[in-house]
Design a protein around this motif. Structure first.
Motif, short mmCIF file in Angstrom:
data_model
loop_
_atom_site.label_atom_id
_atom_site.label_comp_id
_atom_site.label_asym_id
_atom_site.label_seq_id
_atom_site.Cartn_x
_atom_site.Cartn_y
_atom_site.Cartn_z
N GLU A 77 75.32 -85.64 -48.50
CA GLU A 77 76.63 -85.01 -48.39
C GLU A 77 76.51 -83.51 -48.12
O GLU A 77 77.24 -82.95 -47.30
CB GLU A 77 77.44 -85.25 -49.67
CG GLU A 77 77.87 -86.69 -49.88
CD GLU A 77 78.58 -86.90 -51.20
OE1 GLU A 77 78.65 -85.94 -52.00
OE2 GLU A 77 79.07 -88.02 -51.43
N SER B 13 75.20 -82.94 -44.58
CA SER B 13 76.27 -83.24 -43.63
C SER B 13 77.22 -82.06 -43.49
O SER B 13 77.64 -81.71 -42.37
CB SER B 13 77.04 -84.48 -44.10
OG SER B 13 78.12 -84.76 -43.23
N THR B 14 77.53 -81.41 -44.61
CA THR B 14 78.40 -80.23 -44.57
C THR B 14 77.75 -79.10 -43.79
O THR B 14 78.40 -78.43 -42.97
CB THR B 14 78.70 -79.76 -46.01
OG1 THR B 14 79.41 -80.79 -46.70
CG2 THR B 14 79.54 -78.48 -46.00
N GLU C 13 72.34 -89.45 -52.21
CA GLU C 13 73.73 -89.35 -51.76
C GLU C 13 74.23 -87.92 -51.81
O GLU C 13 74.90 -87.44 -50.88
CB GLU C 13 74.62 -90.25 -52.63
CG GLU C 13 76.08 -90.25 -52.20
CD GLU C 13 76.94 -91.19 -53.03
OE1 GLU C 13 78.15 -91.31 -52.73
OE2 GLU C 13 76.41 -91.82 -53.97
#
Length: 205
Positions: free
Chosen positions: A37, A40-41, A33
């Motif tokens: 994240e 994704s950034t 996870e």
């Protein structure tokens, strides 16, 4: 830029590599996870969040790059944009431990008679190999973590009966496996198998 506007590498803003917020005591799912994240950034900062697939499956994170972004048709020579994207993504991946699987996929249209590749199996494996060499040679990824796979057209994610479906099937996917004891330097935790033991390293397993 709009979908009809060619993007140039110079338009991708420079940025420092963000830190993946994970602890050694985290579970594989928690680490996955955190990696998802962070990736994704990075993709959003590059304006690629709508072009590059990103998903988390239990303790794994899968980054999927379409052919239109990554390679010219019937070529294993990476585009400048894909190389630039990899150089932003790989340093994030390098903060994790566990195996990195690079898989090449094609549609079901045979390669042309003039192609340097004898089949889609050959082309997909060559593309996976190109990604591996870039990550090792340019981004310092630990080679002992790497596994390459060339699946040809054997694992489609859409129908090959339409141009849109075939476009989705032409892709390169990078899967990062999390481990319970994270080694930031990229060393395996001892659970990884040798190439002889791991049939996933074979082309088109």
């Amino acid at each position: 830029p709009t979908p009809d506007t060619p993007r140039v590498v110079s338009e991708i803003p420079k940025a420092e590599t963000p830190k993946v917020d994970m602890k050694q005591t985290d579970s594989k799912e928690e680490k996955a996870e955190a990696l998802e994240e962070t990736l994704s950034t990075v993709l959003k900062n590059m304006g690629l969040e709508d072009e590059v697939g990103l998903e988390r499956i239990d303790g794994e994170v899968v980054d999927s790059f379409p052919e239109e972004l990554a390679f010219p048709s019937e070529s294993s020579g990476m585009t400048e944009e894909f190389a630039a994207a990899l150089s932003r993504i790989a340093p994030v991946i390098n903060q994790t431990g566990g195996e990195i699987h690079i898989a090449g996929h094609t549609d079901n249209i045979p390669v042309s008679a003039s192609s340097p590749y004898i089949s889609n199996w050959d082309l997909s494996a060559a593309r996976a190999t190109a990604v591996l060499h870039h990550m090792i040679d340019q981004d310092g990824t630990d080679p002992t973590r790497m596994v390459i796979q060339g699946y040809g057209d054997s694992r489609p994610i859409a129908s090959n009966d339409t141009p849109e479906g075939r476009s989705k099937n032409r892709r390169v996917a990078i899967t990062i496996e999390m481990v319970e004891s994270n080694n930031p330097a990229g060393a395996n935790d001892g659970s990884a198998t040798s190439p002889e033991q791991n049939d996933g390293a074979a082309v088109g397993d």
